[in-house]
Design an enzyme around this catalytic site. Structure first.
Site, PDB file in Angstrom:
ATOM      1  N   GLY A  85     -96.241 -39.411  20.914  1.00  0.00           N
ATOM      2  CA  GLY A  85     -95.396 -38.216  20.920  1.00  0.00           C
ATOM      3  C   GLY A  85     -94.144 -38.484  21.737  1.00  0.00           C
ATOM      4  O   GLY A  85     -94.193 -39.183  22.751  1.00  0.00           O
ATOM      5  N   GLY A 163    -100.232 -37.056   9.009  1.00  0.00           N
ATOM      6  CA  GLY A 163     -99.600 -38.319   9.395  1.00  0.00           C
ATOM      7  C   GLY A 163    -100.674 -39.341   9.710  1.00  0.00           C
ATOM      8  O   GLY A 163    -101.783 -39.285   9.170  1.00  0.00           O
ATOM      9  N   ARG A 164    -100.351 -40.278  10.625  1.00  0.00           N
ATOM     10  CA  ARG A 164    -101.316 -41.321  10.978  1.00  0.00           C
ATOM     11  C   ARG A 164    -102.625 -40.710  11.473  1.00  0.00           C
ATOM     12  O   ARG A 164    -103.712 -41.047  10.996  1.00  0.00           O
ATOM     13  CB  ARG A 164    -100.714 -42.244  12.067  1.00  0.00           C
ATOM     14  CG  ARG A 164     -99.605 -43.146  11.576  1.00  0.00           C
ATOM     15  CD  ARG A 164     -98.946 -43.846  12.748  1.00  0.00           C
ATOM     16  NE  ARG A 164     -98.202 -42.917  13.581  1.00  0.00           N
ATOM     17  CZ  ARG A 164     -96.870 -42.882  13.684  1.00  0.00           C
ATOM     18  NH1 ARG A 164     -96.141 -43.754  13.039  1.00  0.00           N
ATOM     19  NH2 ARG A 164     -96.273 -41.985  14.454  1.00  0.00           N
ATOM     20  N   ARG A 186     -94.085 -31.487   5.631  1.00  0.00           N
ATOM     21  CA  ARG A 186     -92.786 -31.363   4.961  1.00  0.00           C
ATOM     22  C   ARG A 186     -92.793 -31.997   3.577  1.00  0.00           C
ATOM     23  O   ARG A 186     -92.056 -31.579   2.702  1.00  0.00           O
ATOM     24  CB  ARG A 186     -91.686 -31.972   5.838  1.00  0.00           C
ATOM     25  CG  ARG A 186     -91.407 -31.130   7.090  1.00  0.00           C
ATOM     26  CD  ARG A 186     -90.468 -31.812   8.021  1.00  0.00           C
ATOM     27  NE  ARG A 186     -90.998 -33.102   8.446  1.00  0.00           N
ATOM     28  CZ  ARG A 186     -90.384 -33.930   9.284  1.00  0.00           C
ATOM     29  NH1 ARG A 186     -89.202 -33.593   9.767  1.00  0.00           N
ATOM     30  NH2 ARG A 186     -90.932 -35.080   9.626  1.00  0.00           N
ATOM     31  N   ARG A 245     -99.781 -30.900  20.168  1.00  0.00           N
ATOM     32  CA  ARG A 245     -99.134 -30.504  21.414  1.00  0.00           C
ATOM     33  C   ARG A 245     -99.376 -29.004  21.626  1.00  0.00           C
ATOM     34  O   ARG A 245     -99.399 -28.231  20.663  1.00  0.00           O
ATOM     35  CB  ARG A 245     -97.618 -30.748  21.370  1.00  0.00           C
ATOM     36  CG  ARG A 245     -97.205 -32.212  21.533  1.00  0.00           C
ATOM     37  CD  ARG A 245     -97.471 -32.747  22.943  1.00  0.00           C
ATOM     38  NE  ARG A 245     -97.028 -34.108  23.123  1.00  0.00           N
ATOM     39  CZ  ARG A 245     -97.804 -35.197  22.967  1.00  0.00           C
ATOM     40  NH1 ARG A 245     -99.072 -35.070  22.637  1.00  0.00           N
ATOM     41  NH2 ARG A 245     -97.319 -36.406  23.171  1.00  0.00           N
ATOM     42  N   ASP A 269    -107.188 -29.655  22.740  1.00  0.00           N
ATOM     43  CA  ASP A 269    -107.086 -30.804  23.654  1.00  0.00           C
ATOM     44  C   ASP A 269    -105.747 -30.756  24.384  1.00  0.00           C
ATOM     45  O   ASP A 269    -105.520 -31.544  25.306  1.00  0.00           O
ATOM     46  CB  ASP A 269    -107.209 -32.123  22.868  1.00  0.00           C
ATOM     47  CG  ASP A 269    -107.180 -33.351  23.769  1.00  0.00           C
ATOM     48  OD1 ASP A 269    -107.852 -33.324  24.829  1.00  0.00           O
ATOM     49  OD2 ASP A 269    -106.479 -34.325  23.453  1.00  0.00           O
ATOM     50  N   HIS A 293    -106.410 -32.962  27.552  1.00  0.00           N
ATOM     51  CA  HIS A 293    -105.519 -33.909  26.856  1.00  0.00           C
ATOM     52  C   HIS A 293    -106.066 -35.346  26.948  1.00  0.00           C
ATOM     53  O   HIS A 293    -105.429 -36.222  27.539  1.00  0.00           O
ATOM     54  CB  HIS A 293    -104.095 -33.833  27.430  1.00  0.00           C
ATOM     55  CG  HIS A 293    -103.054 -34.369  26.487  1.00  0.00           C
ATOM     56  ND1 HIS A 293    -101.748 -33.922  26.482  1.00  0.00           N
ATOM     57  CD2 HIS A 293    -103.114 -35.335  25.524  1.00  0.00           C
ATOM     58  CE1 HIS A 293    -101.059 -34.580  25.554  1.00  0.00           C
ATOM     59  NE2 HIS A 293    -101.858 -35.438  24.959  1.00  0.00           N
ATOM     60  N   GLY A 295    -107.191 -37.123  24.117  1.00  0.00           N
ATOM     61  CA  GLY A 295    -107.285 -37.677  22.756  1.00  0.00           C
ATOM     62  C   GLY A 295    -107.337 -39.191  22.712  1.00  0.00           C
ATOM     63  O   GLY A 295    -108.153 -39.782  22.000  1.00  0.00           O
ATOM     64  N   SER A 296    -106.469 -39.855  23.446  1.00  0.00           N
ATOM     65  CA  SER A 296    -106.390 -41.328  23.369  1.00  0.00           C
ATOM     66  C   SER A 296    -107.157 -42.014  24.499  1.00  0.00           C
ATOM     67  O   SER A 296    -107.014 -43.225  24.700  1.00  0.00           O
ATOM     68  CB  SER A 296    -104.919 -41.772  23.403  1.00  0.00           C
ATOM     69  OG  SER A 296    -104.326 -41.423  24.644  1.00  0.00           O
TER      70      SER A 296
HETATM   71  P1  NDP Z   1     -97.061 -39.054  12.626  1.00  0.00           P
HETATM   72  O1  NDP Z   1     -95.582 -39.087  12.766  1.00  0.00           O
HETATM   73  O2  NDP Z   1     -97.735 -40.108  11.839  1.00  0.00           O
HETATM   74  O3  NDP Z   1     -97.493 -37.654  12.015  1.00  0.00           O
HETATM   75  C1  NDP Z   1     -96.849 -36.486  12.367  1.00  0.00           C
HETATM   76  C2  NDP Z   1     -97.041 -35.505  11.243  1.00  0.00           C
HETATM   77  O4  NDP Z   1     -96.381 -34.285  11.631  1.00  0.00           O
HETATM   78  C3  NDP Z   1     -96.420 -35.962   9.932  1.00  0.00           C
HETATM   79  O5  NDP Z   1     -97.403 -36.042   8.958  1.00  0.00           O
HETATM   80  C4  NDP Z   1     -95.443 -34.851   9.614  1.00  0.00           C
HETATM   81  O6  NDP Z   1     -95.496 -34.483   8.257  1.00  0.00           O
HETATM   82  C5  NDP Z   1     -95.967 -33.689  10.437  1.00  0.00           C
HETATM   83  N1  NDP Z   1     -94.930 -32.701  10.590  1.00  0.00           N
HETATM   84  C6  NDP Z   1     -93.667 -32.853  11.049  1.00  0.00           C
HETATM   85  N2  NDP Z   1     -92.999 -31.698  10.917  1.00  0.00           N
HETATM   86  C7  NDP Z   1     -93.866 -30.821  10.376  1.00  0.00           C
HETATM   87  C8  NDP Z   1     -93.781 -29.464  10.010  1.00  0.00           C
HETATM   88  N3  NDP Z   1     -92.643 -28.785  10.160  1.00  0.00           N
HETATM   89  N4  NDP Z   1     -94.886 -28.860   9.491  1.00  0.00           N
HETATM   90  C9  NDP Z   1     -96.029 -29.548   9.340  1.00  0.00           C
HETATM   91  N5  NDP Z   1     -96.166 -30.843   9.659  1.00  0.00           N
HETATM   92  C10 NDP Z   1     -95.098 -31.460  10.162  1.00  0.00           C
HETATM   93  O7  NDP Z   1     -97.623 -39.003  14.107  1.00  0.00           O
HETATM   94  P2  NDP Z   1     -99.108 -39.288  14.625  1.00  0.00           P
HETATM   95  O8  NDP Z   1    -100.075 -38.842  13.596  1.00  0.00           O
HETATM   96  O9  NDP Z   1     -99.200 -40.666  15.127  1.00  0.00           O
HETATM   97  O10 NDP Z   1     -99.157 -38.294  15.884  1.00  0.00           O
HETATM   98  C11 NDP Z   1     -99.036 -36.911  15.689  1.00  0.00           C
HETATM   99  C12 NDP Z   1     -98.946 -36.178  17.003  1.00  0.00           C
HETATM  100  O11 NDP Z   1    -100.212 -36.168  17.634  1.00  0.00           O
HETATM  101  C13 NDP Z   1     -98.020 -36.795  18.043  1.00  0.00           C
HETATM  102  O12 NDP Z   1     -96.678 -36.415  17.815  1.00  0.00           O
HETATM  103  C14 NDP Z   1     -98.554 -36.242  19.336  1.00  0.00           C
HETATM  104  O13 NDP Z   1     -97.899 -35.037  19.647  1.00  0.00           O
HETATM  105  C15 NDP Z   1    -100.015 -35.938  19.022  1.00  0.00           C
HETATM  106  N6  NDP Z   1    -100.940 -36.803  19.757  1.00  0.00           N
HETATM  107  C16 NDP Z   1    -101.846 -36.227  20.606  1.00  0.00           C
HETATM  108  C17 NDP Z   1    -102.777 -36.997  21.258  1.00  0.00           C
HETATM  109  C18 NDP Z   1    -103.752 -36.389  22.187  1.00  0.00           C
HETATM  110  O14 NDP Z   1    -104.150 -37.042  23.151  1.00  0.00           O
HETATM  111  N7  NDP Z   1    -104.202 -35.162  21.939  1.00  0.00           N
HETATM  112  C19 NDP Z   1    -102.831 -38.458  21.100  1.00  0.00           C
HETATM  113  C20 NDP Z   1    -101.817 -38.965  20.188  1.00  0.00           C
HETATM  114  C21 NDP Z   1    -100.922 -38.148  19.540  1.00  0.00           C
HETATM  115  P3  NDP Z   1     -94.301 -34.912   7.291  1.00  0.00           P
HETATM  116  O15 NDP Z   1     -94.388 -36.414   7.205  1.00  0.00           O
HETATM  117  O16 NDP Z   1     -94.608 -34.227   6.014  1.00  0.00           O
HETATM  118  O17 NDP Z   1     -93.048 -34.461   7.933  1.00  0.00           O
HETATM  119  C1  DGY Z   2     -99.554 -39.265  22.772  1.00  0.00           C
HETATM  120  O1  DGY Z   2     -99.593 -40.504  22.732  1.00  0.00           O
HETATM  121  O2  DGY Z   2     -98.604 -38.611  22.324  1.00  0.00           O
HETATM  122  C2  DGY Z   2    -100.729 -38.557  23.359  1.00  0.00           C
HETATM  123  O3  DGY Z   2    -100.514 -37.236  23.572  1.00  0.00           O
HETATM  124  C3  DGY Z   2    -101.366 -39.247  24.507  1.00  0.00           C
HETATM  125  O4  DGY Z   2    -101.884 -40.449  24.087  1.00  0.00           O
END
Ligand code: NDP
Ligand code: DGY
Length: 328
Positions: A85, A163-164, A186, A245, A269, A293, A295-296
């Site tokens: 993030g 996403g991922r 999106r 988030r 989380d 928080h 997750g990772s």
């Molecule tokens: P990616 O960039 O692979 O995925 C993000 C997703 O968000 C995309 O699929 C995107 O969809 C979607 N998105 C963006 N804008 C919108 C919208 N307006 N409406 C709906 N979906 C939307 O990131 P990751 O999967 O690697 O990580 C995602 C998030 O997870 C990070 O940004 C972070 O905030 C959070 N995270 C939390 C952790 C924790 O410890 N809890 C650990 C790691 C990450 P599209 O492609 O269609 O735009």
């Molecule tokens: C991230 O990477 O964005 C998570 O929130 C913590 O790993």
């Protein structure tokens, strides 16, 4: 004539796993100064520590804004965040200054997806409540109507942000017998076919899902996305999970939805703020499970994140290709 290579200055805002520190110390290109604590660097120390730095290795809890960039000054070439993030960074300002950004995608996907599944099951099957009942003597006998929850078998799951991590969650949930996998975002994803994912408008996802899982990035568009209107559309029996988030959720509206029975339960989380104050209303609810928080948070994932963020930093300092550069 041979000119000695200039040693560059790096500031790291927290104690990070040794794997990352070792890479930086062995590279011989930078002098590292570290806020050697598990607690966040005070703002004044961050501003002091970053002054004149060529590289900054930060965490998601550090707000990297104009003030920090100004304090760093024109030497700054690279910011490497120990996170995927990047909502904590003022990307427009960073771009304006030509500073490169490294982040840690992919390496934390499995750990975060796994934690999301654990949180979903713990919330839906009321595990924390059950544990407390055992400890407090509330377990009198086997009761047909006691501590019942919701199962995944035959259910509809909606993933907001495939996403991922969203995709990794979907892959893990499908074998539990999920009947329908909806997702919104999106754009539609061709890779969703693997989980038979159906791209639907957000409203459809919210009203049809038995489990709503939020795994999107925090952006101006997703801030406060899960609000009163959103919760009102959910089924009374639905489970809400957020591992993206905290700011994607309006927590007052979530409290109302949970305390009025508008939705069944929630697992979070991530919250606003972090840490969530111990007297926060959400923590009074039995049907709300809040994690700090994590997750990772596996040993190996955090080690690999530290390595990747160190290698991103080094590449930024040396002007070479980063293993994971954020293109923005
Ligand atoms: P990616 O960039 O692979 O995925 C993000 C997703 O968000 C995309 O699929 C995107 O969809 C979607 N998105 C963006 N804008 C919108 C919208 N307006 N409406 C709906 N979906 C939307 O990131 P990751 O999967 O690697 O990580 C995602 C998030 O997870 C990070 O940004 C972070 O905030 C959070 N995270 C939390 C952790 C924790 O410890 N809890 C650990 C790691 C990450 P599209 O492609 O269609 O735009
Ligand atoms: C991230 O990477 O964005 C998570 O929130 C913590 O790993």
């Amino acid at each position: 004539m041979h000119t000695a290579q200039k040693i560059m200055k790096v500031f790291i805002t927290r104690r990070i796993p040794q794997e990352g520190l070792k890479i930086l110390s062995q590279a011989g290109v930078c002098k590292v100064s570290l806020w050697d604590s598990d607690e966040p660097v005070p703002r004044a120390e961050l501003l002091k520590g970053v002054a004149g730095a060529h590289g900054l290795l930060c965490l998601l809890s550090d707000k990297i804004d104009t003030e920090v960039l100004d304090a760093a000054g024109p030497n700054l070439k690279v910011i490497s965040t120990l996170s995927v993030g990047f909502d904590h960074m003022a990307m427009d300002e960073i771009k304006k200054r030509g500073v490169r950004v490294g982040y840690t995608p992919d390496v934390l996907t499995d750990a975060t997806a796994e934690l999301t599944v654990a949180l979903l099951l713990a919330t839906a099957r009321r595990l924390p409540e059950g544990v407390v009942e055992v400890i407090n003597g509330g377990w009198s006998t086997w009761k047909p109507l006691w501590l019942c929850g919701y199962g995944l078998s035959g259910s509809t799951v909606g993933v907001i942000g495939l996403g991922r991590i969203g995709m990794a969650i979907a892959r893990r949930l499908k074998p539990f017998g999920v009947k329908k996998l909806l997702y919104s975002g999106r754009t539609a994803k061709s890779y969703a076919a693997e989980v038979e994912g159906e791209y639907v408008p957000l409203d459809t996802l919210v009203s049809e899902s038995d489990f709503v899982v939020v795994s999107c990035a925090l952006t101006p568009d997703t801030q406060g996305l899960c609000n009163k209107d959103f919760f009102c559309k959910m089924k009374n029996t639905a489970v809400f999970i957020n591992t993206s988030r905290g700011a994607v959720v309006n927590q007052e509206d979530l409290y109302q939805a949970l305390s009025s029975g508008q939705i069944a339960c929630a697992g979070l989380d991530v919250t606003t703020p972090e840490p969530l104050p111990t007297d926060h209303p959400l923590l009074t609810l039995k049907n709300c499970v809040v994690l700090p928080h994590i997750g990772s948070a596996t040993y190996s994932t955090r080690g690999v994140m530290a390595e990747l963020s160190a290698n991103n930093l080094l590449a930024g300092l040396q002007g070479t290709d980063m293993p994971s550069e954020l293109k923005f």
